[in-house]
Design a protein around this motif. Structure first.
Motif, PDB file in Angstrom:
ATOM      1  N   GLU A   1      38.332  72.434 -22.320  1.00 42.43           N
ATOM      2  CA  GLU A   1      39.140  72.282 -21.095  1.00 42.43           C
ATOM      3  C   GLU A   1      40.394  73.160 -21.161  1.00 42.43           C
ATOM      4  N   THR A   2      41.021  73.210 -22.320  1.00 43.49           N
ATOM      5  CA  THR A   2      42.211  74.042 -22.495  1.00 43.49           C
ATOM      6  C   THR A   2      41.857  75.521 -22.369  1.00 43.49           C
ATOM      7  N   LEU A   3      40.732  75.923 -22.937  1.00 43.16           N
ATOM      8  CA  LEU A   3      40.281  77.317 -22.807  1.00 43.16           C
ATOM      9  C   LEU A   3      39.987  77.664 -21.351  1.00 43.16           C
ATOM     10  N   ARG A   4      39.321  76.762 -20.646  1.00 41.02           N
ATOM     11  CA  ARG A   4      39.004  76.992 -19.230  1.00 41.02           C
ATOM     12  C   ARG A   4      40.282  77.185 -18.420  1.00 41.02           C
ATOM     13  N   ASN A   5      41.273  76.353 -18.677  1.00 38.16           N
ATOM     14  CA  ASN A   5      42.535  76.453 -17.944  1.00 38.16           C
ATOM     15  C   ASN A   5      43.321  77.707 -18.331  1.00 38.16           C
ATOM     16  N   ALA A   6      43.347  78.027 -19.614  1.00 35.58           N
ATOM     17  CA  ALA A   6      44.107  79.193 -20.085  1.00 35.58           C
ATOM     18  C   ALA A   6      43.502  80.497 -19.568  1.00 35.58           C
ATOM     19  N   LEU A   7      42.182  80.574 -19.568  1.00 31.46           N
ATOM     20  CA  LEU A   7      41.505  81.805 -19.157  1.00 31.46           C
ATOM     21  C   LEU A   7      41.190  81.834 -17.662  1.00 31.46           C
ATOM     22  N   LYS A   8      41.252  80.659 -17.036  1.00 32.16           N
ATOM     23  CA  LYS A   8      40.941  80.516 -15.601  1.00 32.16           C
ATOM     24  C   LYS A   8      39.502  80.940 -15.282  1.00 32.16           C
ATOM     25  N   ILE A   9      38.600  80.579 -16.184  1.00 38.57           N
ATOM     26  CA  ILE A   9      37.170  80.843 -15.993  1.00 38.57           C
ATOM     27  C   ILE A   9      36.373  79.660 -16.534  1.00 38.57           C
ATOM     28  N   GLU A  10      35.125  79.618 -16.164  1.00 38.24           N
ATOM     29  CA  GLU A  10      34.186  78.614 -16.655  1.00 38.24           C
ATOM     30  C   GLU A  10      33.314  79.239 -17.741  1.00 38.24           C
TER      31      GLU A  10
ATOM     32  N   ARG B   1      39.608  77.315 -37.225  1.00 40.58           N
ATOM     33  CA  ARG B   1      39.229  75.982 -37.656  1.00 40.58           C
ATOM     34  C   ARG B   1      40.235  74.923 -37.211  1.00 40.58           C
ATOM     35  N   GLN B   2      39.744  73.683 -37.188  1.00 46.61           N
ATOM     36  CA  GLN B   2      40.569  72.506 -36.873  1.00 46.61           C
ATOM     37  C   GLN B   2      41.480  72.765 -35.682  1.00 46.61           C
ATOM     38  N   MET B   3      40.859  73.216 -34.613  1.00 48.07           N
ATOM     39  CA  MET B   3      41.596  73.584 -33.406  1.00 48.07           C
ATOM     40  C   MET B   3      42.169  72.361 -32.702  1.00 48.07           C
ATOM     41  N   LYS B   4      43.274  72.592 -32.050  1.00 42.16           N
ATOM     42  CA  LYS B   4      43.926  71.608 -31.184  1.00 42.16           C
ATOM     43  C   LYS B   4      44.265  72.344 -29.898  1.00 42.16           C
ATOM     44  N   PRO B   5      44.338  71.638 -28.781  1.00 45.45           N
ATOM     45  CA  PRO B   5      44.698  72.320 -27.532  1.00 45.45           C
ATOM     46  C   PRO B   5      45.999  73.118 -27.651  1.00 45.45           C
ATOM     47  N   SER B   6      46.937  72.633 -28.401  1.00 41.92           N
ATOM     48  CA  SER B   6      48.228  73.326 -28.534  1.00 41.92           C
ATOM     49  C   SER B   6      48.111  74.674 -29.268  1.00 41.92           C
ATOM     50  N   LYS B   7      47.038  74.873 -30.033  1.00 46.68           N
ATOM     51  CA  LYS B   7      46.843  76.123 -30.764  1.00 46.68           C
ATOM     52  C   LYS B   7      46.199  77.218 -29.915  1.00 46.68           C
ATOM     53  N   ILE B   8      45.578  76.853 -28.805  1.00 44.88           N
ATOM     54  CA  ILE B   8      44.810  77.807 -27.990  1.00 44.88           C
ATOM     55  C   ILE B   8      45.657  79.001 -27.526  1.00 44.88           C
ATOM     56  N   PRO B   9      46.849  78.788 -26.947  1.00 45.98           N
ATOM     57  CA  PRO B   9      47.619  79.964 -26.494  1.00 45.98           C
ATOM     58  C   PRO B   9      47.885  80.967 -27.617  1.00 45.98           C
ATOM     59  N   GLY B  10      48.211  80.498 -28.787  1.00 50.58           N
ATOM     60  CA  GLY B  10      48.466  81.391 -29.915  1.00 50.58           C
ATOM     61  C   GLY B  10      47.233  82.151 -30.342  1.00 50.58           C
ATOM     62  N   VAL B  11      46.099  81.480 -30.337  1.00 46.83           N
ATOM     63  CA  VAL B  11      44.842  82.146 -30.703  1.00 46.83           C
ATOM     64  C   VAL B  11      44.535  83.255 -29.694  1.00 46.83           C
ATOM     65  N   LEU B  12      44.614  82.943 -28.416  1.00 50.01           N
ATOM     66  CA  LEU B  12      44.300  83.941 -27.389  1.00 50.01           C
ATOM     67  C   LEU B  12      45.287  85.113 -27.410  1.00 50.01           C
ATOM     68  N   ASP B  13      46.555  84.813 -27.658  1.00 51.55           N
ATOM     69  CA  ASP B  13      47.580  85.866 -27.707  1.00 51.55           C
ATOM     70  C   ASP B  13      47.360  86.847 -28.859  1.00 51.55           C
ATOM     71  N   ALA B  14      46.653  86.394 -29.875  1.00 52.55           N
ATOM     72  CA  ALA B  14      46.415  87.252 -31.052  1.00 52.55           C
ATOM     73  C   ALA B  14      45.430  88.397 -30.749  1.00 52.55           C
ATOM     74  N   TYR B  15      44.755  88.317 -29.618  1.00 51.53           N
ATOM     75  CA  TYR B  15      43.769  89.327 -29.240  1.00 51.53           C
ATOM     76  C   TYR B  15      44.336  90.161 -28.104  1.00 51.53           C
ATOM     77  N   ASP B  16      44.527  91.449 -28.369  1.00 53.80           N
ATOM     78  CA  ASP B  16      45.100  92.288 -27.309  1.00 53.80           C
ATOM     79  C   ASP B  16      44.134  92.351 -26.137  1.00 53.80           C
ATOM     80  N   LYS B  17      44.685  92.297 -24.997  1.00 54.31           N
ATOM     81  CA  LYS B  17      43.880  92.282 -23.784  1.00 54.31           C
ATOM     82  C   LYS B  17      43.627  93.684 -23.355  1.00 54.31           C
TER      83      LYS B  17
END
Length: 168
Positions: free
Chosen positions: A108-117, A152-168
């Protein structure tokens, strides 16, 4: 009886003349070889990124096989895609261990952060989102894999940091 010639498929505007030339060259290189459909599709997908309908029509014409056969192969094998993929693929595990430990809230956090399904790609083609049933890392649950990197051991609060680590 005169054989009816198939109409030449319309060229997809998204691809350049050079990309279409590469598609044609791949087909030309393989067309005399029996059983060349899968290698042709793999090489074309590697070259242009995905296999939309006009490309499938071009392959069918070039290899002189029915469009239904080409379409059937592309939709059967999961490694082929008819839609553009993002630069980075994000896979959220929903296997039992990951699900029990919060996999659905991670998704759910990934869907909201990326705005995709799941199954979609962001408009800028930076990310594609997929769900999987098991990544074989149950002891690390819940798990998100971005490209080849396991988080590993992901939490919703970690998602923004994980996504930010990948240059767009």
């Amino acid at each position: 009886m005169v054989a009816k010639r198939k109409a030449v498929p319309e060229r997809h505007e998204e691809f350049t003349a050079e990309q279409w030339a590469a598609v044609d060259a791949i087909i030309e290189r393989h067309k005399a070889k029996p059983g060349s459909l899968i290698p042709v599709l793999e090489e074309i997908q590697e070259t242009i990124g995905y296999l939309p309908k006009p490309v499938l029509e071009t392959v069918a014409n070039g290899l002189r096989i029915p469009f239904s056969e080409v379409y059937g192969v592309v939709t059967f094998y999961s490694f082929f895609t008819m839609f553009p993929k993002g630069k980075h693929t994000v896979r959220c595990c929903l296997g039992t261990a990951c699900y029990v430990r919060g996999g659905s809230s991670i998704l759910e956090t990934l869907r909201n952060a990326l705005k995709i399904e799941p199954g979609e790609t962001t408009q800028d083609r930076a990310f594609s989102l997929e769900t999987v049933r098991c990544l074989g890392a149950c002891g690390l649950a819940p798990v998100v894999v971005v490209d080849e990197d396991t988080h590993r051991q992901m939490k919703p609060s970690k998602i923004p940091g994980v996504l930010d680590a990948y240059d767009k």
